[in-house]
Design a protein around this motif. Sequence first.
Motif, short mmCIF file in Angstrom:
data_model
loop_
_atom_site.label_atom_id
_atom_site.label_comp_id
_atom_site.label_asym_id
_atom_site.label_seq_id
_atom_site.Cartn_x
_atom_site.Cartn_y
_atom_site.Cartn_z
N GLU A 73 0.83 -1.21 0.00
CA GLU A 73 0.00 0.00 0.00
C GLU A 73 0.86 1.25 0.00
N ALA A 76 2.27 1.75 -3.42
CA ALA A 76 1.25 2.27 -4.33
C ALA A 76 1.00 3.75 -4.08
N ARG A 77 0.94 4.15 -2.79
CA ARG A 77 0.75 5.57 -2.47
C ARG A 77 1.92 6.40 -2.98
N GLU A 80 1.72 6.73 -6.73
CA GLU A 80 0.65 7.69 -7.08
C GLU A 80 1.12 9.12 -6.80
N ALA A 81 1.81 9.31 -5.68
CA ALA A 81 2.32 10.65 -5.35
C ALA A 81 3.37 11.08 -6.38
N ARG A 83 3.57 10.06 -9.50
CA ARG A 83 2.87 10.35 -10.75
C ARG A 83 2.20 11.73 -10.67
N ALA A 84 1.57 12.01 -9.55
CA ALA A 84 0.91 13.31 -9.38
C ALA A 84 1.96 14.44 -9.42
#
Length: 142
Positions: A73, A76-77, A80-81, A83-84
């Motif tokens: 997890e 994944a976070r 995502e961070a 990518r953002a």
Amino acid sequence: MAIYREKDIFERRNAANEAKKALLERFKTRPAADDPAVLARQAERQAILAARAEREAEKAKLKQEKLAREAAERAAREAEAERARLVAEAKAAEEAKLRESEENERIARLLADEAERKAKRDARYAARKSRTGRTPPGFTAR
């Protein structure tokens, strides 16, 4: 009221001897290692130890699974961070380009306006000079 009386040496010695005899008697009456009751207690203790080891192994396995799940997890976070962050950087770069091009256009307009004003001013000056027909000192007509 009773009067406190200290025990003398003989009473203390007799009490110690009787305590030793009682311990020796308890030791002698203890069941042997091959007694069925002793064997049953040992088997029960072994079963308890085996069950405890099994529970601890299950607990360790659950803990490892939980740690692996949390790590997945977290990864994944973080992805995502990241990518953002990359999207935000790209957007910021695009906005910076847009602002820079707008600034360049504004500067170009200002320079064009300034050149146009200078050309008008020079034309007025030349027209004024051509009307008078004289050249000021130090100025050569072209």
